[in-house]
Design an enzyme around this catalytic site. Structure first.
Site, mmCIF file in Angstrom:
data_model
loop_
_atom_site.group_PDB
_atom_site.id
_atom_site.type_symbol
_atom_site.label_atom_id
_atom_site.label_comp_id
_atom_site.label_asym_id
_atom_site.label_seq_id
_atom_site.Cartn_x
_atom_site.Cartn_y
_atom_site.Cartn_z
ATOM 1 N N ASN A 24 27.445 22.695 -22.051
ATOM 2 C CA ASN A 24 28.562 23.376 -22.721
ATOM 3 C C ASN A 24 28.114 24.418 -23.752
ATOM 4 O O ASN A 24 28.734 25.464 -23.887
ATOM 5 C CB ASN A 24 29.544 22.366 -23.330
ATOM 6 C CG ASN A 24 28.909 21.452 -24.345
ATOM 7 O OD1 ASN A 24 27.685 21.334 -24.399
ATOM 8 N ND2 ASN A 24 29.724 20.820 -25.145
ATOM 9 N N GLY B 217 24.158 14.965 -24.534
ATOM 10 C CA GLY B 217 24.825 14.801 -23.248
ATOM 11 C C GLY B 217 25.869 13.712 -23.362
ATOM 12 O O GLY B 217 26.313 13.361 -24.462
ATOM 13 N N SER B 218 26.222 13.149 -22.235
ATOM 14 C CA SER B 218 27.284 12.141 -22.227
ATOM 15 C C SER B 218 26.768 10.802 -22.763
ATOM 16 O O SER B 218 25.558 10.537 -22.755
ATOM 17 C CB SER B 218 27.784 11.954 -20.797
ATOM 18 O OG SER B 218 26.722 11.484 -20.000
ATOM 19 N N THR B 219 27.696 9.970 -23.183
ATOM 20 C CA THR B 219 27.312 8.643 -23.682
ATOM 21 C C THR B 219 26.666 7.827 -22.568
ATOM 22 O O THR B 219 25.688 7.105 -22.800
ATOM 23 C CB THR B 219 28.553 7.934 -24.257
ATOM 24 O OG1 THR B 219 29.006 8.702 -25.383
ATOM 25 C CG2 THR B 219 28.240 6.521 -24.723
ATOM 26 N N ALA B 220 27.177 7.977 -21.335
ATOM 27 C CA ALA B 220 26.611 7.201 -20.215
ATOM 28 C C ALA B 220 25.131 7.542 -20.030
ATOM 29 O O ALA B 220 24.289 6.645 -19.902
ATOM 30 C CB ALA B 220 27.396 7.500 -18.943
ATOM 31 N N THR B 221 24.797 8.834 -20.039
ATOM 32 C CA THR B 221 23.383 9.210 -19.862
ATOM 33 C C THR B 221 22.579 8.851 -21.108
ATOM 34 O O THR B 221 21.422 8.435 -21.012
ATOM 35 C CB THR B 221 23.254 10.719 -19.543
ATOM 36 O OG1 THR B 221 24.181 11.053 -18.517
ATOM 37 C CG2 THR B 221 21.866 11.079 -19.083
ATOM 38 N N GLY B 222 23.193 9.004 -22.280
ATOM 39 C CA GLY B 222 22.515 8.646 -23.531
ATOM 40 C C GLY B 222 22.043 7.195 -23.527
ATOM 41 O O GLY B 222 20.950 6.887 -24.010
ATOM 42 N N GLU C 205 22.873 12.813 -29.245
ATOM 43 C CA GLU C 205 24.128 13.492 -29.603
ATOM 44 C C GLU C 205 25.019 13.382 -28.371
ATOM 45 O O GLU C 205 24.785 14.056 -27.372
ATOM 46 C CB GLU C 205 23.871 14.960 -29.977
ATOM 47 C CG GLU C 205 22.972 15.146 -31.195
ATOM 48 C CD GLU C 205 23.607 14.686 -32.500
ATOM 49 O OE1 GLU C 205 24.808 14.333 -32.517
ATOM 50 O OE2 GLU C 205 22.895 14.664 -33.517
ATOM 51 N N CYS D 93 32.024 18.844 -27.567
ATOM 52 C CA CYS D 93 31.949 17.423 -27.955
ATOM 53 C C CYS D 93 32.920 17.141 -29.094
ATOM 54 O O CYS D 93 33.516 16.067 -29.160
ATOM 55 C CB CYS D 93 30.524 17.073 -28.351
ATOM 56 S SG CYS D 93 29.820 18.170 -29.588
ATOM 57 N N GLU E 286 21.229 15.812 -36.431
ATOM 58 C CA GLU E 286 20.588 17.104 -36.223
ATOM 59 C C GLU E 286 21.000 18.021 -37.370
ATOM 60 O O GLU E 286 21.989 17.749 -38.059
ATOM 61 C CB GLU E 286 21.019 17.716 -34.879
ATOM 62 C CG GLU E 286 20.408 16.981 -33.694
ATOM 63 C CD GLU E 286 20.628 17.669 -32.357
ATOM 64 O OE1 GLU E 286 21.634 18.385 -32.210
ATOM 65 O OE2 GLU E 286 19.794 17.472 -31.459
HETATM 66 P P1 NAD Z 1 25.086 14.620 -18.961
HETATM 67 O O1 NAD Z 1 24.841 13.370 -19.732
HETATM 68 O O2 NAD Z 1 25.561 14.521 -17.572
HETATM 69 O O3 NAD Z 1 23.762 15.508 -18.917
HETATM 70 C C1 NAD Z 1 23.082 15.896 -20.077
HETATM 71 C C2 NAD Z 1 21.632 16.185 -19.735
HETATM 72 O O4 NAD Z 1 20.990 14.965 -19.353
HETATM 73 C C3 NAD Z 1 21.424 17.156 -18.580
HETATM 74 O O5 NAD Z 1 20.350 18.017 -18.897
HETATM 75 C C4 NAD Z 1 21.060 16.222 -17.424
HETATM 76 O O6 NAD Z 1 20.306 16.858 -16.401
HETATM 77 C C5 NAD Z 1 20.248 15.172 -18.144
HETATM 78 N N1 NAD Z 1 20.111 13.880 -17.467
HETATM 79 C C6 NAD Z 1 20.786 13.412 -16.387
HETATM 80 N N2 NAD Z 1 20.373 12.156 -16.111
HETATM 81 C C7 NAD Z 1 19.430 11.824 -17.020
HETATM 82 C C8 NAD Z 1 18.651 10.655 -17.284
HETATM 83 N N3 NAD Z 1 18.773 9.555 -16.537
HETATM 84 N N4 NAD Z 1 17.806 10.671 -18.337
HETATM 85 C C9 NAD Z 1 17.688 11.760 -19.122
HETATM 86 N N5 NAD Z 1 18.403 12.895 -18.926
HETATM 87 C C10 NAD Z 1 19.258 12.923 -17.889
HETATM 88 O O7 NAD Z 1 26.087 15.461 -19.877
HETATM 89 P P2 NAD Z 1 26.799 16.835 -19.539
HETATM 90 O O8 NAD Z 1 27.876 16.567 -18.546
HETATM 91 O O9 NAD Z 1 25.749 17.849 -19.247
HETATM 92 O O10 NAD Z 1 27.437 17.220 -20.951
HETATM 93 C C11 NAD Z 1 28.698 16.840 -21.373
HETATM 94 C C12 NAD Z 1 28.586 15.723 -22.407
HETATM 95 O O11 NAD Z 1 27.752 16.116 -23.483
HETATM 96 C C13 NAD Z 1 29.927 15.375 -23.022
HETATM 97 O O12 NAD Z 1 30.053 13.981 -23.107
HETATM 98 C C14 NAD Z 1 29.827 15.970 -24.429
HETATM 99 O O13 NAD Z 1 30.646 15.371 -25.391
HETATM 100 C C15 NAD Z 1 28.373 15.773 -24.723
HETATM 101 N N6 NAD Z 1 27.942 16.658 -25.796
HETATM 102 C C16 NAD Z 1 27.644 16.114 -27.009
HETATM 103 C C17 NAD Z 1 27.283 16.925 -28.070
HETATM 104 C C18 NAD Z 1 26.943 16.361 -29.410
HETATM 105 O O14 NAD Z 1 26.336 17.062 -30.197
HETATM 106 N N7 NAD Z 1 27.306 15.134 -29.708
HETATM 107 C C19 NAD Z 1 27.224 18.310 -27.892
HETATM 108 C C20 NAD Z 1 27.517 18.837 -26.634
HETATM 109 C C21 NAD Z 1 27.882 18.001 -25.585
#
Ligand code: NAD
Length: 478
Positions: free
Chosen positions: A156, A230-235, A252, A286, A459
């Site tokens: 994003n 990224g997303s909470t699930a991947t986090g 984050e 986010c 951050e």
């Molecule tokens: P995502 O979790 O699908 O992907 C994020 C990154 O993780 C990508 O680069 C992806 O290739 C990588 N990834 C995928 N699988 C992985 C794994 N198993 N281990 C490590 N990395 C892996 O998220 P998205 O769809 O790209 O982004 C949207 C999400 O990000 C939303 O939930 C949004 O709220 C969040 N976000 C949070 C912040 C914040 O600062 N808190 C800022 C921007 C976006």
């Protein structure tokens, strides 16, 4: 520059990986789609696992030298990067609009913010702190670099997320391997090529994947810390991978930010601010407003006003100067948004928008939904789309309870004429950042992070810099 990324004749070569000070063709290539058309507009390098290993090895080899480089020199390198970046903001912004879909004005703001962030980090310092000095002891706290950092970002705001990680990581003496999201790799690759001329080989490496290397990177034994957005699930997966090596993580993650509108506001003044906060970057922020709680006495007026304003939003290709809202960034997000529209129609009343647009690209009408239950998916989950649920409350304490009734805790806003009352409400919201009568004000010196399942660590600012260090205590007997 070693390569000219504007070259379109040989596009597969134009956007290359950065490994060990060289711009490297990918083992494979990756098509990048412009979400305003739904069609491929550029091709870039995609790394193999072997290339990821090379990038990590290069960063590991460069670490001892970079860690020993005086911080003033590391800061100068960041300033030089900022100076060159400053001359190319428009080029970066146009590319960002094409890969992310965001309106050009928003992309320009992102680039200016990224530049300011680079400069702000370059100004920071890390000093030893003398904790105790007596006749018999001298105790010093040092902040030492960690080693190789993996920076993994979402689609994003690729540049914003990158400059929250790369400048503090490098200033603190670490080296880095950066991996952007597969649907928005181009601005990061362009930035990598720009930096490559200004940093020693191996200090900063950039690889691109197709969602296949993030996990391997995060769990690699030579990675000391994962800075992840990224997303909470991947986090959660990143945290699990990091556990094996007790690696440091900054996470984050997602948010489902509530806005609580108190009963003393002027609806005509507040409604445009709420809508702007919900529709910014087509809701793909986010910290976007994702649930709006309005007192019953103002509910009708607020719903009517939000619906009226939503119908006026100009939706289109971000490169068109009239555009106020662009498409969703990728097909998967576009399809997910349509599931939320179905859910909204089933469980609430759609009073503006409500449909995917009949045109090429991933466009969703700006949508406002009223009379929807708290249990609906649109309310419980992070929609990440321009679909705003408006919820009615009678009792303020109950609204606060409902706002907090989520696993997320990234941001929140409170809107009220009585500042003391609004601030009291703000104090009760479980979120990393709560704004009163404003939104998305994120000063560079102020740390930013999520509560609950929205993240871990912070951050930005001095605290964000020191997240890239290890506290070392040197206790000297005299
Ligand atoms: P995502 O979790 O699908 O992907 C994020 C990154 O993780 C990508 O680069 C992806 O290739 C990588 N990834 C995928 N699988 C992985 C794994 N198993 N281990 C490590 N990395 C892996 O998220 P998205 O769809 O790209 O982004 C949207 C999400 O990000 C939303 O939930 C949004 O709220 C969040 N976000 C949070 C912040 C914040 O600062 N808190 C800022 C921007 C976006």
């Amino acid at each position: 520059m070693n390569a000219n990324p504007k070259v379109v004749g040989d596009v597969a070569q134009a956007f290359k990986l950065v490994i060990d000070g060289k711009l490297v063709a990918g083992a494979q290539s990756l098509d990048v789609v412009n979400p305003a058309t739904g069609k491929t507009f550029m091709t870039c390098a995609r790394a193999s696992q072997a290339q990821m290993e090379q990038a990590i090895a290069a960063a590991k080899a460069a670490f001892p030298g970079w860690a020993k480089t005086p911080i003033a020199e590391r800061s100068t390198a960041l300033t030089k990067i900022a100076d060159v970046f400053a001359t190319r903001l428009d080029e970066f912004a146009r590319l960002s609009t094409q890969e992310s879909g965001k309106p050009l004005a928003l992309a320009v703001r992102e680039m200016k913010g990224a530049l300011a962030s680079l400069r702000a980090f370059a100004q920071l310092d890390i000093q030893d702190r003398v904790l105790k000095e007596t006749e018999s002891a001298r105790i010093v706290q040092k902040q030492a670099p960690l080693g190789v950092i993996a920076a993994i970002t979402a689609w994003n705001y690729p540049m914003t997320l990158l400059v929250n990680k790369m400048p503090p990581a490098l200033l603190a003496g670490n080296t880095i391997v950066i991996k952007p999201a597969p649907t928005t790799p181009l601005t990061t690759l362009l930035f990598g090529a720009l930096c490559n001329d200004l940093l020693p080989p191996g200090v900063m490496n950039v690889i691109v994947d197709q969602n296949d290397l993030g996990g391997l990177l995060a769990q690699h034994a030579d990675i000391a810390k994962v800075a992840f957005t990224g997303s909470t699930a991947t986090g959660k997966k990143v945290m699990a991978s990091a556990a094996t090596g007790v690696k440091r993580v900054t996470l984050e993650l997602g948010g489902n930010d509530p806005a609580i509108v108190l009963d003393d506001v002027d609806i005509k003044t507040i409604a445009p601010k709420i809508l702007a906060g919900a529709l910014v970057n087509a809701g793909q922020v986010c910290l976007a407003i994702k649930r709006v709680f309005v007192h019953e006495s103002q509910y009708e007026a607020m719903c009517d006003e939000l619906a009226e304003l939503a119908k006026q939003v100009v939706v289109g290709d971000g490169l068109d100067h009239h555009t106020q809202m662009g498409p969703l960034q990728n097909k998967m997000q576009f399809e997910k948004a349509q599931e939320y529209l179905d859910d909204a129609r089933k469980h609430g009343k759609v009073i503006a928008g409500g449909k995917a647009m009949q045109r090429d690209g991933y466009f969703i009408e700006p949508t406002v939904v009223r009379d929807i239950a708290d249990s609906a998916r649109l309310v419980r989950e992070e929609q990440f789309a321009p679909i705003v649920p408006v919820l009615k409350y009678t009792d303020l304490a109950d609204a606060i309870r409902r706002a907090n009734d989520t696993d997320y805790g990234l941001g929140a806003t409170v809107w009220g004429a009585d500042l003391k009352r609004a601030s009291d409400v703000a104090m009760q919201l479980e979120a990393g950042t709560v704004w009163v009568n404003k939104h998305l004000d994120l000063p560079l010196e102020v740390p930013f992070g999520g509560a609950k399942q929205s993240g871990l660590g912070v951050e930005k600012g001095q605290a964000g810099l020191e997240e890239f260090t290890q506290t070392r205590i040197i206790n000297i007997g005299k």
